[in-house]
Scaffold this motif. Sequence first.
Motif, PDB file in Angstrom:
ATOM      1  N   HIS A 186      34.849 -67.487 -37.586  1.00  0.00           N
ATOM      2  CA  HIS A 186      35.727 -67.227 -38.735  1.00  0.00           C
ATOM      3  C   HIS A 186      35.802 -65.762 -39.192  1.00  0.00           C
TER       4      HIS A 186
ATOM      5  N   LYS B 287      42.135 -79.293 -41.022  1.00  0.00           N
ATOM      6  CA  LYS B 287      41.767 -77.904 -40.678  1.00  0.00           C
ATOM      7  C   LYS B 287      42.951 -77.139 -40.075  1.00  0.00           C
ATOM      8  N   ASN B 288      44.166 -77.495 -40.513  1.00  0.00           N
ATOM      9  CA  ASN B 288      45.351 -76.810 -39.997  1.00  0.00           C
ATOM     10  C   ASN B 288      45.850 -75.719 -40.956  1.00  0.00           C
TER      11      ASN B 288
ATOM     12  N   THR C 167      44.620 -72.213 -43.161  1.00  0.00           N
ATOM     13  CA  THR C 167      43.567 -71.200 -43.331  1.00  0.00           C
ATOM     14  C   THR C 167      43.965 -70.219 -44.425  1.00  0.00           C
TER      15      THR C 167
ATOM     16  N   PRO D 194      38.802 -72.021 -43.286  1.00  0.00           N
ATOM     17  CA  PRO D 194      39.587 -73.215 -42.935  1.00  0.00           C
ATOM     18  C   PRO D 194      39.722 -74.133 -44.155  1.00  0.00           C
TER      19      PRO D 194
END
Length: 163
Positions: free
Chosen positions: A7, A53-54, A56, A48
């Motif tokens: 990340h 988790k699509n 950010t 996220p």
Amino acid sequence: EKFFSKHYYFLTSVSLFRSHYTGSDGLLRNTAYSGGYVYNQLFGYEFPLGKKKNTTFSVDLKFTLAAGNRYTPIDLVASAAANRAVYIDSLAYSEKFKDYSRFDIQVSLRVNRKRAAHYIFMNVENLTNRKNILSEIFDSKLDALRTEYQLGLFHYGGYRIEF
């Protein structure tokens, strides 16, 4: 340098340099580009969001520090007499403005869908509103030198759809 993984990413770079020329008088002088150094740091982190988790949320930071630009001094007396800037050519690029620095930040939100990705961002450049010198000019109305500055705090945003 750390490539994007877990990340986050970061990058630090330093450039050291000199630039000279030999004038028609045979003397070696600095050029306008002989600042000496540029230092950059970049850092970014991505959070996220959502069950899938699509989505950010990202924060990206940038810091720049560089030697001040070189310039040729202006002869104030000759400029006042000529009513225009008269440069002291024998001192070409012998002077240097104060060092330049700037801190920028970007925050963004990205939503990845099946057919398109939506990207919304907000940038703030020169977050500290530092007065970085751009140039020094002769003001014929005042018969004096005046300092011109680069942009101060500057913000902008945008929205992008990627197919």
